[in-house]
Design an enzyme around this catalytic site. Structure first.
Site, mmCIF file in Angstrom:
data_model
loop_
_atom_site.group_PDB
_atom_site.id
_atom_site.type_symbol
_atom_site.label_atom_id
_atom_site.label_comp_id
_atom_site.label_asym_id
_atom_site.label_seq_id
_atom_site.Cartn_x
_atom_site.Cartn_y
_atom_site.Cartn_z
ATOM 1 N N TYR A 1 0.823 -1.200 0.000
ATOM 2 C CA TYR A 1 0.000 0.000 0.000
ATOM 3 C C TYR A 1 0.861 1.256 0.000
ATOM 4 C CZ TYR A 1 0.740 0.557 5.082
ATOM 5 O OH TYR A 1 1.288 0.729 6.334
ATOM 6 N N HIS A 43 2.225 6.494 14.263
ATOM 7 C CA HIS A 43 1.147 6.232 13.322
ATOM 8 C C HIS A 43 0.197 5.203 13.914
ATOM 9 C CE1 HIS A 43 3.833 2.833 12.632
ATOM 10 N NE2 HIS A 43 2.786 2.197 12.134
#
Length: 354
Positions: free
Chosen positions: A105, A170
């Site tokens: 991704y 994150h």
């Protein structure tokens, strides 16, 4: 004149300042938890307990098993250096190389519109399948130990860190990955930090709410609050020796993907030199060429291009510190090199920045 103000301008300035403060607090009121020196000890203890409810750790691989898996990781690195993998399988950065298998991704500075929720899977077939040895040596023992059910894992990522390598704060994209998030550490011990904030020039990391030790052969399982409500990161100071982690996840079948037209070829496939500058932000030039990160435009008609430069990497580039530093300058150079007008005279129109 209202009491407390010497003139109308002072009153207006106060109201404008109060409005900006309110808007900033509103913007970040729903953001993932980060450490704040203004939080009380009691508040941090509550958050700490919530984090622990979503963490499980097990030493599932002994030294012999670790050595066999680490040998296979070295083979992956060697095959990548020889160009044996598909372009989207290998994602290189200073002090950290990432190898996608099964699913890959885009994230962070690869996108024109960045931030949580903008990550996109590559189209099917753009990365290599999960190697047989990962199924046999890693996934099968996890299934046998009831860590994950049979057939759950369809994405495996190998992160290979050099000393000083790191990944910014994150949350693994909740619109792409199911829970739990499973990772297995190899080659050396490290740590996973929760609730940190990164800043740059020079790189700095705030105090974590929790610093979780990661020992060689240890399986770490994140779910609940630890996976969804608070950021995690790997700090530069926690990577003191070469370290590898195999990240095992399930990609949702309806997760958003790039179209084939949005997949750009990598700007460089050359191996990243090992043992580079400890800060993990700069890469020495290779043969006079300075490799640069590609930028993928996702739904550009809906998201205008921008070149803002944020100091908080946890918001601006949710995965990788190695692509964060001077990201706007990198994007300008990438666009200039790819533009047919970049070699024309100074009177030609200036390419748009993004």
């Amino acid at each position: 004149m209202a009491a407390g103000y010497t003139d109308l301008r002072q009153k207006l300035q106060f109201k404008q300042k109060s409005f900006r403060t309110h808007q900033k607090e509103k913007k970040y009121s729903n953001s993932p938890h980060q450490y704040s020196p203004y939080q009380s000890v009691e508040d941090n203890l509550v958050i700490l307990k919530q984090i622990h409810t979503g963490i499980q750790q097990r030493r599932l691989f002994d030294n012999e098993q670790c050595a066999a898996i680490e040998e296979k990781i070295d083979e992956v690195v060697e095959l990548a250096d020889k160009g044996k993998y598909k372009p989207c399988t290998v994602d290189r950065a200073p002090l950290r190389n990432k190898y996608f298998f099964g699913e890959g991704y885009t994230y962070g500075s690869q996108l024109s519109k960045r931030g949580p929720g903008m990550e996109r899977l590559y189209p099917p077939g753009e990365v290599d399948p999960i190697p047989d040895w990962v199924h046999k040596l890693v996934i099968k023992p996890l299934v046998k130990a009831n860590v994950v059910p049979e057939g759950f894992i369809n994405s495996a990522v190998i992160n290979d860190y050099q000393p000083g390598g790191c990944i910014v704060s994150h949350i693994d994209p909740i619109h792409i990955f199911d829970r739990p998030i499973v990772s297995v550490s190899f080659m050396s011990d490290s740590a996973l930090s929760f609730g940190c904030k990164f800043s740059f020039k020079p790189i700095r990391v705030s105090k974590p709410i929790l610093c979780l030790p990661l020992s060689r052969g240890c399986v770490t399982i994140l779910s609940g609050f630890a996976a969804d409500e608070i950021t995690h990161c790997v700090r530069p100071e926690d990577t003191v020796a070469r370290r590898a982690v195999i990240l095992l996840r399930r990609v949702f079948p309806d997760a958003p993907r790039l179209t084939p037209d949005e997949v750009l070829p990598p700007l460089t496939t050359s191996p990243t030199p090992r043992y580079q500058d400890i800060n993990g932000l700069s890469r020495p030039s290779e043969g006079g060429n300075n490799p640069r990160k590609r930028v993928v435009v996702v739904s550009s008609s809906l998201h205008p291009r921008h070149h803002s430069e944020e100091s908080d990497a946890g918001e601006d580039d949710p995965e990788d510190v190695n692509h964060q530093h001077n990201s706007s300058k990198k994007r300008r150079r990438v666009h200039k090199e790819s533009s047919p007008t970049s070699s024309t005279s100074s009177t030609s129109s200036k390419p748009s920045e993004h």
